[in-house]
Structures are given as structure tokens and as C-alpha cells.
Design an enzyme around this catalytic site. Structure first.
Site, PDB file in Angstrom:
ATOM      1  N   CYS A  26      -0.598   3.781   7.017  1.00 46.64           N
ATOM      2  CA  CYS A  26       0.008   2.532   6.561  1.00 46.64           C
ATOM      3  C   CYS A  26      -0.258   2.422   5.062  1.00 46.64           C
ATOM      4  O   CYS A  26      -0.350   3.437   4.379  1.00 46.64           O
ATOM      5  CB  CYS A  26      -0.552   1.340   7.331  1.00 46.64           C
ATOM      6  SG  CYS A  26      -2.351   1.187   7.249  1.00 46.64           S
ATOM      7  N   ALA A  27      -0.407   1.223   4.548  1.00 40.70           N
ATOM      8  CA  ALA A  27      -0.534   1.070   3.104  1.00 40.70           C
ATOM      9  C   ALA A  27      -1.861   1.580   2.559  1.00 40.70           C
ATOM     10  O   ALA A  27      -1.943   1.994   1.404  1.00 40.70           O
ATOM     11  CB  ALA A  27      -0.372  -0.410   2.721  1.00 40.70           C
TER      12      ALA A  27
END
Length: 628
Positions: A26-27
Site C-alpha cells: 500500500c502507501a
């Protein structure tokens, strides 16, 4: 540590490539699904440079890295066959899967599906907000070609969201993604949308179809692709190999698309509406209460990884109503974490904590809070609590103002354009309140840091050392005395041919030209790294000094020849204990320089690393002192 080195170390410490069922990111974090999580060395991973922390949650082994996670992920994908491993394990249940409850599995599915889309969704959301701002300021005409192009650029991701979700859902459920795209394409096919707009009644084999607008929808396509994965496996079990590539997709399209229009679509649409209505009910009951709860607990949800469960609700609100009131409230929680970290930056007296707090504050302001949470606020405990309190206050203010987002974006400063309109003033006030209040609470009420013991002089060298003694500079804090791991001639790091060592990029220390092939431990602690070739060893002392001893220059090319390892990773060693034997004459005869750097790799945590003034040392003579 470079991204390439990080990727290799991470794969090794999660139990090797053979222990990985799948990995995505993810980020800020790598999310592994492991076959056996007990094979992963979590403690060593958390001490690895470049890794903030490790979290086990929702059936995932999550390695939090920060903003460079995508580069590390790309290196892992380039250097391994994990994509093939992921495809080959679709029918193999993992230990983690068995132990994961229904909520954990749901969160895992949602996070796997939405993580790859997060950047596109957030970027398009911010652009959509800017387009709305330009219209409001009359910088754009809604009939101009410029507006039409920009609106298409910002709206296409949301309008065709089922197609994007079809791709990521197909990867998650391990099914044919092009068939999944075809199913999603049918949901947003122009003639279907025209029939919906015209109010025409349709049926399939005399079964009435409940027409629904599936543009921007989430749950229907996820359900459809999930069913597709079972249909394809069933069809593959009896269709002959010679025609399988044609008939299996045909059967999937023939079965899944009608079922989606008749069942999965309407049911998924109802579920989406139900979730959105549930939040709307709470919001209508008390916007202030809803904002306070969202602002207080959003980062708690992030810690446990269940925040992904709210993404369909927010997207459902935007699809159904054209706006979402939750996103601005969540931004208050993000800004509160940023404010708390800034408070730590000004309050802390620890050089390392201050440095991390400074960089983490900027990342948090733009919506990336994992480095802030795991590196600063949660680690120090009280700042996290203060941030939750400030987030509740900011969220309540935003809720009271009736603020709303017109598009999905990552909660953070860049999302402000998506909040322009109703309640925008309350958003600005609420975010400032959350940021400032969190910072003030941390600065005024304080927090407990690891205490540092002050002495009047540096500690003496260990008993048994020969002639050389440690420096006695007055009023210096003795952090750690390091003894020589080798017998030989000392030289400055700057004299080494390798710029990685001579430039100080790897840390501070000294080099030794060995006259004996016995390498002993310079500190008491834990062996964290033993290179397979035996040419380098890493040790973390009991007091926190991280040491690297690299025998010779480019000796990795010997592939372990002439080296004999006496310890392995994870071993507890005492100062002076034998770690490695190497054949000096053979290595030199092979044409290699044996100058050996002895480095404190986390030297940034100390004020300085003092070096011996002696030109010759023996094993266990005084060598270095790391001081703060």
C-alpha cells in the site's frame, strides 16, 4: 541500506521466497501472506535499516517501510519469482489463512483490492477538487474544451471504477482478469445505461432485471469476480485442454454476467446503500458525535489495518449522493498525528528522535501517517493519545460544519480541494485545531523518553586490554566502549578504496590492516547479520550500537572461499568471542586488499565516535567509543 539490499534482507527475514504465498504494497508497507509466519524473524526485521516496524494483523505480515515502499517492492518483484508463487498457491491454504477470522479475511480482501488503486483514486480525487475550485473561481467555463478534458481526466477513474476493481479483484481471486474486465464492461455498457435512464423494463429469459447504475459502484463487481473464480475452476475441471482457452472464458461470461445483473449486482448495490445509510444515520443523529468518533479512532483503525473497510462506504456515499462527509473528519485525525509529531520534534532532546519526527511530520501532513505512528507517537505512547484527543476535537468541528468531500482522496493536506464547498471553513478550522492542539498537548504535557545516564568521563577500556586506554574527555556521556576485533595496523576510513566506506556513508569508525586471521566480537550483543560468504558480520550490542565488520575490499567475490564462520545470525555473543577465521595469505594471494573497516552504522544516533590514537592494536585492545 539501498532498496536492493533491503529487498533481499526482507525476503530472507520473512522466511525466504518459498515461505511467501503473496505480497503487495500500500502507501507505506509491504503486505505479505506467509505460509508459516513462525519462520519470519520479526525482531531482526524491526532492527533492519530502512524498516520502521513490523505489524502482524488480519492474516498479513506487514513490513512498514514508508514512502520508498514502492521501490523496495519493485526490487522484490524483479529479483524473485513471487508472482509465479502467488499464482501457484491458489488452492493451498496457509497457516495464516486458517487462523484469520471473518473480519480479518474481509479486511484482507478489501485491502488487497484497493491498495493498487489508491494512488490513482487519490490523484484523480485531488484533480477533481481543483477542477471544482477553478469553476467556482470562474477560471474555467463548464462548456469549454479545457474543462471537458480536465473533467474527463479527473472523473474517469470513478466513472469506470468497476473496470479498475475488476483487474485488482481478478488478481486477488486468481482468475482471468480480462474476463473480469469484460464483466465490468457489461455493467457500464452504454445501452444498459441508456435503458436505465429511459426507464425501460428488461428481463433475461423472462426473469425481470433490476436495473441499477453501476458506474462508480464497488461491491457488485467484487462479488461478480469472486463468483467468476469458482465458475472458471469448475469449467476447467471438465473442458478438454484443446479448447479450454476458448470455452472457459465463454462459460464464465455466459454464466456470470446474467447472474450479476439478476442477483449479484442488485444485492451488492443494496449492501453498498446499506453501509452508506448506516453511516448517514449516525451522522444525522449527531454530526458532532460522528466527527468526534471518526477523528479520535481513525488512526487506531489504521494500526489494526481495518481502515480499509471504510473505503467502500466513502466511495458508496460519493456514488449515491455526490459527496461524502466522512473524509474531512478523517483528515482531522491525520493532521493531529502530524501536529503531535511536530510537538515531539520541538520537545525531544534525543537527536535521533528529533530527526525522525521532523521528516515524519511532513509525510503525515500529506497523508502518510505510518512512519509517524510507528516511529514516533505510538512508540512514545502519550503523543498518540494526545493526537487522538486533538483529532476528536477537530473532527467534531468539521462534523458540526456539515463539511463534505466531492471526490475520494487520501486524507491529508492535498485533499483540501476536494472539500471545497459546503462547510469548507469548518474544515480549515477543524484541521488547524487538530494540528495545533495536538502539538501543544505534546509540548506542554510531555512524554517519557529513554533516559540517558551522564558521567564525568568516558568509561575505561575493558579489563585485559593492553597498553591503550580510552579517551578521558571531561563531561562526555559514555555510551559504549568498543574493543578491537582484529590484530593489525589502524588507518582512517578515508584511506579505503571503497567510497561507500571512505565517504562515511556507511557510518563512522576505523579501518584495520589485519596481521592475524582471527576476528573477535568488539561488543557483547546479538549477531544480526552473517553474510553467506563470511566476509562481513553485523552485530547489535546490548546497549544499541550497530556494528559492521567488513573483511577486505570486494572479498564477496571469493564466495566464501578462505573464510570459516564461527557464529550464525541470532547468536548471543560476548565481547572478545571468536566470530570468524580467515586465511590472510590465501586472500592476499588471490589479489584482494584486506583493509577491514570496523563501523558503527547507526553513528547518527551519537554525538561522535571517538577513535584510538594507537597505530597498532591487538584483539580486545581499546578501539572506539560511541558517545552522546
Amino acid at each position: 541500506m539501498s532498496n536492493q539490499d533491503s529487498s533481499k534482507q526482507i525476503i530472507k527475514l520473512v522466511g525466504g521466497e518459498s515461505n511467501v504465498n503473496s505480497v503487495f504494497h500500500c502507501a507505506t508497507r509491504l503486505r505479505f501472506k506467509l505460509k508459516d509466519s513462525s519462520k519470519a524473524d520479526k525482531a531482526t526485521l524491526e532492527k533492519t535499516p530502512g524498516i520502521i516496524t513490523v505489524v502482524e494483523n488480519s492474516g498479513q505480515f506487514q513490513v512498514v517501510i514508508g514512502n520508498s515502499v514502492s521501490q523496495v517492492y519493485d526490487k522484490i518483484m524483479a529479483e524473485t519469482n513471487l508472482q509465479d508463487v502467488e499464482k501457484s498457491t491458489e488452492a493451498q491454504p496457509t497457516t495464516t489463512d486458517k487462523d484469520t477470522n471473518i473480519l480479518g479475511k474481509a479486511v484482507d480482501i478489501i485491502s488487497s483490492i484497493f491498495s493498487p488503486l489508491l494512488g490513482a483514486l487519490a490523484g484523480a480525487g485531488v484533480l477533481k477538487g481543483l477542477v471544482a475550485l477553478f469553476l467556482a473561481l470562474h477560471w474555467l467555463d463548464d462548456k469549454s474544451g479545457t474543462y471537458l478534458v480536465l473533467n474527463a481526466a479527473s472523473d474517469s477513474v470513478f466513472y469506470f471504477l468497476p473496470i479498475f476493481l475488476a483487474v485488482t479483484s481478478a488478481r486477488k481471486f486468481k482468475t482471468n482478469q480480462f474476463v473480469s474486465i469484460a464483466i465490468a464492461g457489461a455493467l457500464v455498457y452504454p445501452t444498459i445505461l441508456t435503458a436505465l435512464d429511459s426507464g425501460i423494463s428488461l428481463s433475461f429469459l423472462n426473469i425481470p432485471i433490476v436495473l441499477v447504475n453501476y458506474t462508480s459502484s464497488v461491491i457488485p463487481i467484487i462479488l461478480a469476480v469472486w463468483v467468476q473464480s469458482y465458475v472458471e475452476r469448475f469449467a476447467s475441471s471438465f473442458i478438454h485442454e484443446s479448447v479450454k482457452n476458448i470455452l472457459v472464458p465463454m462459460v464464465a461470461l455466459l454464466v456470470v454476467i446474467p447472474l450479476t445483473f439478476l442477483v449479484f449486482g442488485p444485492v451488492g448495490h443494496l449492501v453498498s446503500q446499506g453501509l452508506a445509510s448506516g453511516f448517514t444515520w449516525i451522522y444525522n443523529l449527531s454530526p458532532i458525535l460522528a466527527g468526534g468518533i471518526a477523528g479520535a479512532f481513525w488512526q487506531v483503525f489504521v494500526i489494526f489495518g481495518v481502515h480499509w473497510g471504510f473505503v467502500p462506504i466513502m466511495l458508496g456515499n460519493i456514488a449515491a449522493n455526490g459527496f461524502d462527509p466522512m473524509l474531512p473528519m478523517l483528515t482531522a485525525a491525520v493532521m493531529a498525528q502530524a501536529g503531535a509529531t511536530l510537538g515531539v520534534f520541538f520537545k525531544s532532546r534525543n537527536k535521533d528522535t528529533k530527526a525522525l519526527a521532523g521528516s515524519s511530520t511532513l509525510a503525515a501532513i500529506f497523508g502518510i501517517t505510518e512512519p509517524t505512528i510507528y516511529g514516533i507517537t505510538l512508540k512514545l505512547k502519550k503523543p498518540f493519545i494526545y493526537a487522538c484527543i486533538a483529532g476528536a476535537v477537530g473532527g467534531a468541528i468539521i462534523g458540526a460544519g456539515g463539511s463534505r468531500a466531492i471526490a475520494f482522496a487520501l486524507p491529508g493536506l492535498l485533499a483540501l480541494p476536494t472539500y471545497i464547498g459546503t462547510g469548507f471553513g469548518a474544515v480549515v478550522i477543524g484541521l488547524l485545531a487538530a494540528f495545533v492542539l495536538a502539538g501543544l498537548l505534546v509540548y506542554i504535557l510531555g512524554f517519557k523518553e529513554e533516559a540517558t545516564v551522564v558521567t564525568d568521563a568516558v568509561a575505561p577500556a575493558p579489563t585485559g586490554s593492553s597498553t591503550t586506554t580510552a579517551p578521558t574527555t571531561a563531561s562526555v556521556i559514555a555510551k559504549e566502549v568498543i574493543i578491537s576485533p582484529l590484530q593489525g595496523t589502524t588507518m582512517p576510513l578515508e584511506s579505503l578504496e571503497d567510497p561507500a566506506f571512505s565517504s562515511g556513508a556507511m557510518g563512522k569508525g576505523i579501518a584495520i590492516e589485519p596481521t592475524s586471521g582471527l576476528l573477535t566480537s568488539p561488543v557483547s550483543g546479538t549477531v544480526t547479520t552473517v553474510f553467506p560468504t563470511g566476509h562481513a558480520i553485523g552485530i547489535t550490542s546490548n546497549d544499541g550500537a550497530e556494528m559492521l565488520i567488513h573483511v577486505g575490499m570486494n572479498t564477496v567475490r571469493l564466495k566464501g572461499q578462505f573464510f570459516e564462520k564461527m557464529v550464525k545470525e541470532g547468536d548471543i555473543v560476548e565481547q572478545g568471542q571468536l566470530l570468524l577465521k580467515f586465511d590472510i595469505e590465501q586472500i592476499r594471494a588471490a589479489g584482494y586488499v584486506l583493509s577491514t573497516p570496523v563501523i558503527v552504522t547507526n553513528a547518527a544516533s551519537y554525538l561522535d565516535v571517538l577513535k584510538t590514537s594507537e597505530s597498532e592494536v591487538n584483539n580486545q585492545d581499546y578501539l572506539l567509543t560511541a558517545v552522546v
